[in-house]
Motif scaffolding. Structure first.
Motif, PDB file in Angstrom:
ATOM      1  N   ASP A  31       0.850  -1.126  -0.014  1.00 38.31           N
ATOM      2  CA  ASP A  31      -0.019  -0.015  -0.027  1.00 38.31           C
ATOM      3  C   ASP A  31       1.045   1.280   0.034  1.00 38.31           C
ATOM      4  N   LEU A  32       1.941   1.248   0.887  1.00 36.88           N
ATOM      5  CA  LEU A  32       2.754   2.365   0.957  1.00 36.88           C
ATOM      6  C   LEU A  32       3.333   2.745  -0.365  1.00 36.88           C
ATOM      7  N   LEU A  33       3.860   1.756  -1.297  1.00 41.11           N
ATOM      8  CA  LEU A  33       4.792   1.796  -2.423  1.00 41.11           C
ATOM      9  C   LEU A  33       3.676   1.985  -3.691  1.00 41.11           C
ATOM     10  N   ALA A  34       2.593   1.925  -3.115  1.00 46.50           N
ATOM     11  CA  ALA A  34       1.617   2.114  -4.607  1.00 46.50           C
ATOM     12  C   ALA A  34       1.249   3.640  -4.365  1.00 46.50           C
ATOM     13  N   GLU A  35       1.478   4.500  -3.637  1.00 47.59           N
ATOM     14  CA  GLU A  35       1.326   5.872  -3.813  1.00 47.59           C
ATOM     15  C   GLU A  35       1.545   6.586  -4.887  1.00 47.59           C
ATOM     16  N   CYS A  36       3.048   6.373  -5.057  1.00 46.53           N
ATOM     17  CA  CYS A  36       3.350   7.195  -6.481  1.00 46.53           C
ATOM     18  C   CYS A  36       2.825   8.530  -6.707  1.00 46.53           C
ATOM     19  N   GLY A  37       2.760   9.419  -5.780  1.00 49.16           N
ATOM     20  CA  GLY A  37       2.044  10.715  -5.880  1.00 49.16           C
ATOM     21  C   GLY A  37       2.435  11.535  -6.909  1.00 49.16           C
ATOM     22  N   LEU A  38       3.975  11.767  -7.182  1.00 46.68           N
ATOM     23  CA  LEU A  38       4.449  12.597  -8.319  1.00 46.68           C
ATOM     24  C   LEU A  38       3.880  12.141  -9.742  1.00 46.68           C
ATOM     25  N   LEU A  39       3.909  10.811  -9.930  1.00 48.22           N
ATOM     26  CA  LEU A  39       3.538  10.057 -11.214  1.00 48.22           C
ATOM     27  C   LEU A  39       2.313   9.987 -11.302  1.00 48.22           C
ATOM     28  N   ARG A  40       1.311   9.815 -10.352  1.00 49.89           N
ATOM     29  CA  ARG A  40      -0.068   9.945 -10.753  1.00 49.89           C
ATOM     30  C   ARG A  40      -0.530  11.256 -10.794  1.00 49.89           C
ATOM     31  N   GLU A  41       0.156  12.325 -10.139  1.00 50.37           N
ATOM     32  CA  GLU A  41      -0.130  13.794 -10.534  1.00 50.37           C
ATOM     33  C   GLU A  41       0.374  14.251 -11.909  1.00 50.37           C
ATOM     34  N   LEU A  42       1.329  14.009 -12.431  1.00 48.70           N
ATOM     35  CA  LEU A  42       1.879  14.107 -13.644  1.00 48.70           C
ATOM     36  C   LEU A  42       1.076  13.452 -14.907  1.00 48.70           C
ATOM     37  N   ARG A  68      12.223  15.613 -18.276  1.00 50.82           N
ATOM     38  CA  ARG A  68      13.710  15.527 -18.075  1.00 50.82           C
ATOM     39  C   ARG A  68      14.507  17.002 -18.078  1.00 50.82           C
ATOM     40  N   ASP A  69      13.754  18.169 -18.209  1.00 51.77           N
ATOM     41  CA  ASP A  69      14.354  19.293 -18.220  1.00 51.77           C
ATOM     42  C   ASP A  69      14.799  19.516 -16.696  1.00 51.77           C
ATOM     43  N   ASP A  70      14.101  18.881 -15.718  1.00 56.35           N
ATOM     44  CA  ASP A  70      14.720  19.144 -14.388  1.00 56.35           C
ATOM     45  C   ASP A  70      14.903  17.802 -13.669  1.00 56.35           C
ATOM     46  N   PRO A  71      16.377  17.893 -13.273  1.00 54.62           N
ATOM     47  CA  PRO A  71      16.783  16.659 -12.969  1.00 54.62           C
ATOM     48  C   PRO A  71      16.336  16.196 -11.591  1.00 54.62           C
ATOM     49  N   GLU A  72      15.845  17.090 -10.676  1.00 54.61           N
ATOM     50  CA  GLU A  72      15.176  16.941  -9.320  1.00 54.61           C
ATOM     51  C   GLU A  72      13.907  16.057  -9.665  1.00 54.61           C
ATOM     52  N   VAL A  73      13.075  16.553 -10.457  1.00 51.55           N
ATOM     53  CA  VAL A  73      11.955  16.022 -10.676  1.00 51.55           C
ATOM     54  C   VAL A  73      11.960  14.604 -11.484  1.00 51.55           C
ATOM     55  N   TRP A 125      13.724   4.767 -17.070  1.00 53.82           N
ATOM     56  CA  TRP A 125      12.517   5.220 -18.105  1.00 53.82           C
ATOM     57  C   TRP A 125      12.726   6.799 -17.862  1.00 53.82           C
ATOM     58  N   ALA A 126      12.921   7.156 -16.734  1.00 58.03           N
ATOM     59  CA  ALA A 126      12.619   8.817 -16.519  1.00 58.03           C
ATOM     60  C   ALA A 126      13.612   9.700 -17.055  1.00 58.03           C
ATOM     61  N   VAL A 127      14.848   9.010 -17.100  1.00 53.53           N
ATOM     62  CA  VAL A 127      15.974   9.871 -17.639  1.00 53.53           C
ATOM     63  C   VAL A 127      16.323   9.621 -19.008  1.00 53.53           C
ATOM     64  N   GLU A 128      16.262   8.444 -19.475  1.00 46.51           N
ATOM     65  CA  GLU A 128      16.468   8.069 -20.724  1.00 46.51           C
ATOM     66  C   GLU A 128      15.564   7.632 -21.788  1.00 46.51           C
ATOM     67  N   GLY A 129      14.493   7.396 -20.988  1.00 50.39           N
ATOM     68  CA  GLY A 129      13.221   6.616 -21.722  1.00 50.39           C
ATOM     69  C   GLY A 129      13.381   5.236 -22.081  1.00 50.39           C
ATOM     70  N   SER A 130      14.322   4.523 -21.374  1.00 46.36           N
ATOM     71  CA  SER A 130      14.498   3.100 -21.737  1.00 46.36           C
ATOM     72  C   SER A 130      14.928   2.508 -20.165  1.00 46.36           C
ATOM     73  N   PRO A 131      14.474   1.145 -20.063  1.00 48.00           N
ATOM     74  CA  PRO A 131      13.550   0.714 -20.920  1.00 48.00           C
ATOM     75  C   PRO A 131      11.883   1.282 -20.642  1.00 48.00           C
ATOM     76  N   GLN A 132      11.330   0.941 -21.634  1.00 49.10           N
ATOM     77  CA  GLN A 132       9.942   1.375 -21.406  1.00 49.10           C
ATOM     78  C   GLN A 132       9.447   0.414 -20.268  1.00 49.10           C
TER      79      GLN A 132
END
Length: 143
Positions: A31-42, A68-73, A125-132
């Motif tokens: 349950d904790l790991l399923a939150e994914c708040g930033l991803l769900r918001e985006l 990808r323009d913001d390394p922190e994100v 995935w977030a930085v390079e787009g791979s692997p999908q």
């Protein structure tokens, strides 16, 4: 890795009598790991519905990677993307479980015992787009 919500959960539950931090049971951890708040918001801002199903991984793969323009994100989004991949595996592949390694890094343990470092996959995935994400799911479930 510093998973903030895991640290907050541990703070609420105190330390064990031997001084070690508590470990959540598998269902609580899922349950904790399923939150994914930033991803769900985006995803929501982009019109993508994350329903914890396999097709939503393909939908995420098709998003334009403006983050990808913001390394922190990208760093936080990589964590969330990996945790979301793990959540989809956990909810769709019977016998899949979560476990924390010795550095509190969440791993998905597949029914055959194979372990996946899903946050590493998510960072790729977030930085390079791979692997999908959809391809990572298929690779995990095929063999």
């Amino acid at each position: 890795m510093g998973i903030g919500f895991m640290d907050r959960w541990r703070a609420r539950h105190g330390r064990r009598p031997d001084g070690t931090p508590p470990q959540p049971d598998e269902a609580t951890m899922a349950d904790l790991l399923a939150e994914c708040g930033l991803l769900r918001e985006l995803a929501g801002e982009s019109g993508v519905q994350l329903d914890d199903g396999v097709s939503s991984l393909t939908d995420l793969d098709q998003l334009l990677p403006r983050w990808r323009d913001d390394p922190e994100v990208s760093e936080w989004l990589g964590n969330d993307a990996g945790l979301y991949l793990g959540t989809v595996l956990h909810r769709t592949v019977p016998g899949t479980a979560w476990r924390l390694d010795e550095h509190d890094r969440p791993l998905v343990v597949l029914p055959g015992g194979r372990e996946l470092d899903v946050t590493a996959i998510g960072h790729g995935w977030a930085v390079e787009g791979s692997p999908q994400l959809a391809a990572a799911y298929l690779a995990a479930t095929d063999g």
